[in-house]
Scaffold this motif. Structure first.
Motif, PDB file in Angstrom:
ATOM      1  N   LEU A 187       0.831  -1.200   0.000  1.00  0.00           N
ATOM      2  CA  LEU A 187       0.000   0.000   0.000  1.00  0.00           C
ATOM      3  C   LEU A 187       0.867   1.252   0.000  1.00  0.00           C
ATOM      4  CD1 LEU A 187      -2.675  -1.017   2.648  1.00  0.00           C
ATOM      5  CD2 LEU A 187      -2.871  -1.110   0.170  1.00  0.00           C
ATOM      6  N   GLY A 188       2.130   1.095   0.389  1.00  0.00           N
ATOM      7  CA  GLY A 188       3.026   2.237   0.437  1.00  0.00           C
ATOM      8  C   GLY A 188       4.471   1.788   0.547  1.00  0.00           C
ATOM      9  N   VAL A 189       5.378   2.757   0.458  1.00  0.00           N
ATOM     10  CA  VAL A 189       6.813   2.507   0.621  1.00  0.00           C
ATOM     11  C   VAL A 189       7.352   3.509   1.628  1.00  0.00           C
ATOM     12  CG1 VAL A 189       7.199   1.538  -1.680  1.00  0.00           C
ATOM     13  CG2 VAL A 189       7.390   3.989  -1.347  1.00  0.00           C
ATOM     14  N   GLU A 190       8.493   3.158   2.202  1.00  0.00           N
ATOM     15  CA  GLU A 190       9.113   4.052   3.177  1.00  0.00           C
ATOM     16  C   GLU A 190       9.543   5.344   2.490  1.00  0.00           C
ATOM     17  OE1 GLU A 190      12.793   4.054   6.376  1.00  0.00           O
ATOM     18  OE2 GLU A 190      12.341   2.243   5.256  1.00  0.00           O
ATOM     19  N   ALA A 191       9.349   6.459   3.175  1.00  0.00           N
ATOM     20  CA  ALA A 191       9.644   7.762   2.583  1.00  0.00           C
ATOM     21  C   ALA A 191      11.102   8.153   2.820  1.00  0.00           C
ATOM     22  CB  ALA A 191       8.708   8.815   3.160  1.00  0.00           C
ATOM     23  N   ASN A 192      12.034   7.413   2.200  1.00  0.00           N
ATOM     24  CA  ASN A 192      13.434   7.806   2.280  1.00  0.00           C
ATOM     25  C   ASN A 192      13.777   8.665   1.053  1.00  0.00           C
ATOM     26  OD1 ASN A 192      13.737   5.962   0.187  1.00  0.00           O
ATOM     27  ND2 ASN A 192      14.477   4.321   1.532  1.00  0.00           N
ATOM     28  N   ALA A 193      14.988   9.122   0.965  1.00  0.00           N
ATOM     29  CA  ALA A 193      15.376  10.053  -0.106  1.00  0.00           C
ATOM     30  C   ALA A 193      15.200   9.431  -1.501  1.00  0.00           C
ATOM     31  CB  ALA A 193      16.820  10.493   0.085  1.00  0.00           C
ATOM     32  N   LYS A 194      15.599   8.170  -1.654  1.00  0.00           N
ATOM     33  CA  LYS A 194      15.494   7.507  -2.957  1.00  0.00           C
ATOM     34  C   LYS A 194      14.029   7.374  -3.382  1.00  0.00           C
ATOM     35  CE  LYS A 194      16.259   3.092  -5.250  1.00  0.00           C
ATOM     36  NZ  LYS A 194      14.933   3.046  -5.805  1.00  0.00           N
ATOM     37  N   ASN A 195      13.195   6.896  -2.491  1.00  0.00           N
ATOM     38  CA  ASN A 195      11.782   6.706  -2.829  1.00  0.00           C
ATOM     39  C   ASN A 195      11.073   8.036  -3.084  1.00  0.00           C
ATOM     40  OD1 ASN A 195      11.994   3.937  -2.658  1.00  0.00           O
ATOM     41  ND2 ASN A 195      11.307   3.833  -0.543  1.00  0.00           N
ATOM     42  N   MET A 196      11.457   9.079  -2.353  1.00  0.00           N
ATOM     43  CA  MET A 196      10.867  10.409  -2.573  1.00  0.00           C
ATOM     44  C   MET A 196      11.224  10.907  -3.975  1.00  0.00           C
ATOM     45  SD  MET A 196       9.179  11.544   0.113  1.00  0.00           S
ATOM     46  CE  MET A 196       9.290  13.296   0.229  1.00  0.00           C
ATOM     47  N   ASN A 197      12.487  10.738  -4.363  1.00  0.00           N
ATOM     48  CA  ASN A 197      12.934  11.178  -5.678  1.00  0.00           C
ATOM     49  C   ASN A 197      12.239  10.375  -6.781  1.00  0.00           C
ATOM     50  OD1 ASN A 197      14.461  12.767  -7.437  1.00  0.00           O
ATOM     51  ND2 ASN A 197      16.038  11.185  -7.595  1.00  0.00           N
ATOM     52  N   ASP A 198      12.135   9.041  -6.595  1.00  0.00           N
ATOM     53  CA  ASP A 198      11.436   8.200  -7.569  1.00  0.00           C
ATOM     54  C   ASP A 198       9.986   8.640  -7.720  1.00  0.00           C
ATOM     55  OD1 ASP A 198      13.722   6.742  -7.951  1.00  0.00           O
ATOM     56  OD2 ASP A 198      13.072   5.004  -6.765  1.00  0.00           O
ATOM     57  N   TRP A 199       9.346   8.952  -6.592  1.00  0.00           N
ATOM     58  CA  TRP A 199       7.944   9.364  -6.629  1.00  0.00           C
ATOM     59  C   TRP A 199       7.784  10.675  -7.388  1.00  0.00           C
ATOM     60  CZ3 TRP A 199       3.475   7.270  -6.294  1.00  0.00           C
ATOM     61  CH2 TRP A 199       2.355   8.083  -6.204  1.00  0.00           C
ATOM     62  N   LYS A 200       8.692  11.624  -7.147  1.00  0.00           N
ATOM     63  CA  LYS A 200       8.624  12.905  -7.856  1.00  0.00           C
ATOM     64  C   LYS A 200       8.811  12.711  -9.353  1.00  0.00           C
ATOM     65  CE  LYS A 200      10.161  15.769  -4.019  1.00  0.00           C
ATOM     66  NZ  LYS A 200      11.277  16.526  -3.449  1.00  0.00           N
ATOM     67  N   LEU A 201       9.754  11.868  -9.755  1.00  0.00           N
ATOM     68  CA  LEU A 201       9.982  11.598 -11.177  1.00  0.00           C
ATOM     69  C   LEU A 201       8.773  10.925 -11.811  1.00  0.00           C
ATOM     70  CD1 LEU A 201      13.697  10.382 -11.119  1.00  0.00           C
ATOM     71  CD2 LEU A 201      12.823  12.533 -12.016  1.00  0.00           C
ATOM     72  N   ARG A 202       8.189   9.954 -11.116  1.00  0.00           N
ATOM     73  CA  ARG A 202       7.017   9.252 -11.635  1.00  0.00           C
ATOM     74  C   ARG A 202       5.841  10.209 -11.789  1.00  0.00           C
ATOM     75  NH1 ARG A 202       5.607   5.167  -7.739  1.00  0.00           N
ATOM     76  NH2 ARG A 202       7.596   4.252  -8.290  1.00  0.00           N
ATOM     77  N   LYS A 203       5.664  11.081 -10.803  1.00  0.00           N
ATOM     78  CA  LYS A 203       4.566  12.044 -10.860  1.00  0.00           C
ATOM     79  C   LYS A 203       4.763  13.030 -12.014  1.00  0.00           C
ATOM     80  CE  LYS A 203       1.835  14.886  -7.797  1.00  0.00           C
ATOM     81  NZ  LYS A 203       1.642  15.392  -6.466  1.00  0.00           N
TER      82      LYS A 203
END
Length: 149
Positions: free
Chosen positions: A35-51
């Protein structure tokens, strides 16, 4: 623990929200069910790129719909059908026939489900038909129902 939600979850929030939950809840419920992933720096950056990528694709789809609406503007599709008694049309013109005529005459493929007819066209004449190309874009197509020669 901070979590980025990958799906809408009724009690937690919407997709893309960053929420704070206990470590046990995250480890035992959210992460195993994806349902979610941990909000570390890598995942935050991936999420921003995907968005950003999703927004770019949505904008391209919107631009293509606007271009198709501009292309349809001023076009007249002629649908021919037999005449019945008293000069009335024999049968009616459906969205499927309009779509086929548009493809045949102009090479533009329109989904019959996107054509918004208030009712099937049962008399000869010219009609303006709305074409819902995108939730934000509606084009207009002139349909002329003519008698077969």
């Amino acid at each position: 623990m901070k979590i980025i939600l990958l799906q809408d979850e009724k009690k937690l929030g919407k997709k893309g929200d960053i929420i704070e939950v206990s470590e046990g809840y995250a480890r035992n419920f959210i992460l195993p069910k994806k349902l979610g992933v941990e909000a570390n720096a890598k995942n935050m950056n991936d999420w921003k790129l995907r968005k950003a990528n999703e927004e770019k694709k949505a904008q391209e789809i919107l631009d293509a719909a606007k271009a198709l609406a501009a292309q349809l503007e001023g076009k007249q599709v002629i649908v021919r059908m037999k005449a019945g008694e008293g000069g009335r049309a024999f049968g009616s013109v459906s969205s499927k026939e309009i779509s086929a005529a548009c493809k045949e005459q102009y090479g533009i493929e329109l989904d019959k489900k996107k054509l918004q007819l208030s009712d099937n066209l049962k008399t000869f004449g010219a009609y303006e038909v709305a074409v819902k190309l995108h939730p934000q874009v509606t084009g207009k197509l002139l349909v002329k129902v003519a008698e077969t020669e």
